[in-house]
Design an enzyme around this catalytic site. Sequence first.
Site, PDB file in Angstrom:
ATOM      1  CB  SER A 235      -0.866   0.175   1.237  1.00  0.00           C
ATOM      2  OG  SER A 235      -1.638   1.440   1.353  1.00  0.00           O
TER       3      SER A 235
ATOM      4  CE1 TYR B  40      -3.776  -1.783   5.608  1.00  0.00           C
ATOM      5  CE2 TYR B  40      -3.170   0.537   4.871  1.00  0.00           C
ATOM      6  CZ  TYR B  40      -3.780  -0.632   4.574  1.00  0.00           C
ATOM      7  OH  TYR B  40      -3.889  -1.028   3.031  1.00  0.00           O
TER       8      TYR B  40
END
Length: 253
Positions: A134, A147
Amino acid sequence: MNEPLRVFITGASSGLGAALARHYGAAGAQLGLVGRRPDGLQDTAAGLDAHLYQADVRDAAAMQQAATTFLNEVGSPDIVIAAAGISVGTLTEFAEDVPTFRAVMDVNVLGLVHTFQPFIDAMPPGGVLCGISSVAGIRGLPGGGAYSASKAAATVYLEALRLELKARGIAVVTVAPGYIDTPMTQVNPYAMPFRMTAPAAAAKVVRCIARRRRFTVIPWQMAWVARMLKWLPIPVYDAVFEKAPRKPRNLPT
């Protein structure tokens, strides 16, 4: 006549994993689909040549069993895509967030290992392992420490794996998407520039795999944002992002 591609995909119950399954399935691929929700897997697999495995990528034994069954029933995969991932807001000052940190790291990092490891010895030269990272792994995002850290770790792990498997002729492809319109992002209380639909993102991932791209940020607009973020001086980054909106905490993991 060419044999159909054999593609094994995690996170196939919804989101990008499901979109990737439908993309490859529509082209006639033989699929192995892993997910935690059997109803979601059934929806994804409708009309496709798919073998379904209900499993959590955190469970190494379950992933080994799914891989062994796929190898026995379908054969060695041409492509393995680790698309399973979770995103939830975390704050270190709250003790109740510690299990969430662990869950995010287990799914987003160890889940890659559990997905790829059972296939490596069986995979012929020319095979592809694809991990979904990501843009959030470029810099640490406030409220999203777990995250961001997990995706930074995923990117570095995949880079190491790429070098380890080069001599075997197995490509390792890392794709770092920006925002994709999935249940994981639909809870975000902030603007998401350049947001892609899941089918559009899947098509871009498929192109990266076909071209055996080592590292790609999608879409291209977010690639420019990623470059800017990477080189932004620390004082400037801190000033811009200190008060940035944050991912909600206490979401399901």
